[in-house]
Design an enzyme around this catalytic site. Structure first.
Site, PDB file in Angstrom:
ATOM      1  N   HIS A 213      43.424  30.767  41.398  1.00 58.90           N
ATOM      2  CA  HIS A 213      44.313  30.053  40.476  1.00 58.90           C
ATOM      3  C   HIS A 213      45.310  29.176  41.230  1.00 58.90           C
ATOM      4  CE1 HIS A 213      46.369  33.851  41.365  1.00 58.90           C
ATOM      5  NE2 HIS A 213      47.474  33.146  41.279  1.00 58.90           N
ATOM      6  N   ASP A 215      49.295  28.040  40.880  1.00 56.78           N
ATOM      7  CA  ASP A 215      50.503  28.486  40.169  1.00 56.78           C
ATOM      8  C   ASP A 215      51.097  27.406  39.268  1.00 56.78           C
ATOM      9  OD1 ASP A 215      50.173  30.915  41.326  1.00 56.78           O
ATOM     10  OD2 ASP A 215      51.654  30.617  42.909  1.00 56.78           O
ATOM     11  N   HIS A 271      44.561  29.611  45.326  1.00 56.53           N
ATOM     12  CA  HIS A 271      44.496  30.890  46.046  1.00 56.53           C
ATOM     13  C   HIS A 271      44.012  32.024  45.165  1.00 56.53           C
ATOM     14  CE1 HIS A 271      48.506  30.824  44.142  1.00 56.53           C
ATOM     15  NE2 HIS A 271      48.333  32.125  44.002  1.00 56.53           N
ATOM     16  N   ARG A 281      48.646  48.671  47.075  1.00 53.78           N
ATOM     17  CA  ARG A 281      49.293  47.474  47.621  1.00 53.78           C
ATOM     18  C   ARG A 281      50.492  47.122  46.747  1.00 53.78           C
ATOM     19  NH1 ARG A 281      49.242  41.717  46.689  1.00 53.78           N
ATOM     20  NH2 ARG A 281      48.345  40.432  48.366  1.00 53.78           N
TER      21      ARG A 281
END
Ligand SMILES: *[C@@H]1O[C@H](CO)[C@@H](O)[C@H](O)[C@H]1NC(C)=O
Ligand SMILES: *[C@@H]1O[C@H](CO)[C@@H](O)[C@H](O)[C@H]1NC(C)=O
Length: 306
Positions: A213, A215, A271, A281
């Site tokens: 995607h 941003d 990214h 994570r």
């Protein structure tokens, strides 16, 4: 049949054998070495992700000066009003490890752990947004400020919120310094959130964090996106690397607690996040806009302790 007469022959045979070894032994050695090297190379290539072209920063590295990678700005910014001193003129990505200490990253991870322990997604990806109050719960979201109310004073303290504000200001300062911007012309924008990801299978689209995607396409107001990592790739989790998807290759950043990765938010920085394969994570997403109309205030402790 063995007999004394054969001793001489045997001696000859031994001499011939050692002569053979003398001239061919080194050849065998070279062959064995070649086979070994071939195997090692094959194992190395087989263990590498074929889609990863380059690792920009490894988890084990400590980057003390912003490591900057410049890429040409996309035209995305032309669709918006330009703000001199803020709108990206130079685009790219940068990584720095010593703006936020590992100790501070740990405190922020604890904060995220406590907040996310209140609920969490049924799938592998949960978020907690201290600004809007959004928290993943099952297959949807709740507003922690409404849903948990005064109970939150047992979960968060004013110190947590001041740490968030302090760290947010430091990220803003390092972005401004790196791209030669006026820090007072960057504004925090929404959403800003903590994320927790493990390998549990996605249950809804909200859990599918791995899609590529942009941003600025997803959130028009974004001009600079930053990620503060709160756990370590390889030690706390595997998979979960950040991947910049360039037309000529995929470039990764390996998360490291206390590492800030920041980048201009347009199409030049398409990214995705690799799927987490083991462990948990934690990261914090903090985004900035140049448009004051999209500015949000820092999250504040909503509950006055009694
Ligand atoms: C992922 O996290 C959730 C929430 O803590 C937990 O219920 C689940 O068991 C975890 N999955 C794995 C594979 O560890
Ligand atoms: C980047 O990775 C994707 C998979 O995530 C792959 O389809 C693509 O071919 C890779 N790009 C390059 C240039 O290697």
């Amino acid at each position: 049949v063995e007999g004394p007469g054969n001793i001489k022959n045997r001696g000859n045979a031994l001499r011939q054998a050692s002569a053979w070894r003398g001239s061919h032994g080194s050849l065998l050695g070279v062959l064995a070495l070649a086979v070994m090297l071939g195997t090692v190379t094959w194992l190395f290539l087989a263990s590498r992700d074929p889609y990863i072209t380059e690792t920009l920063v490894r988890q084990s590295e400590v980057v003390l000066q912003p490591r900057v990678y410049t890429v040409e700005c996309s035209e995305d910014y032309d669709n918006y009003k330009r703000y001199p001193g803020c709108t990206p003129q130079t685009c790219g990505r940068a990584i720095i490890d010593n703006s936020v200490t590992r100790e501070e990253a740990k405190s922020l991870r604890k904060l995220a752990e406590r907040g996310l322990a209140l609920a969490g997604s049924d799938g592998g990806a949960s978020i907690l947004d201290l600004h809007s109050g959004a928290l993943s719960m099952g297959k949807q979201f709740v507003n922690i400020y409404r849903y948990f109310g005064e109970q939150l004073s047992d979960v968060f303290s004013e110190k947590d919120f001041s740490l968030y504000r302090e760290v947010r200001a430091r990220i803003q300062a390092v972005i401004a310094k790196t791209y030669d911007l006026d820090p007072s012309l960057l504004y925090l924008t929404k959403p800003t959130f903590f994320s927790r990801i493990n390998s549990t299978q996605a249950k809804t689209q909200h859990d599918e964090y791995w899609h590529p995607h942009i941003d600025k396409v997803t959130y028009g107001s974004f001009d600079y996106t930053s990620l503060l990592y709160l756990s370590d790739y390889g030690a706390d989790f595997t998979g979960g690397r950040f991947i910049f998807m360039d037309s000529n290759g995929n470039r990764t950043v390996e998360p490291r607690a206390g590492r800030i990765s920041f980048f201009s938010s347009g199409s030049e920085n398409l990214h995705r996040v690799e799927e987490v394969s083991w462990g948990t994570r934690y990261a914090m997403t903090v985004s900035f806009t140049c448009d004051p109309a999209h500015a949000i205030a820092d999250p504040v402790m909503p509950i006055t302790p009694v």
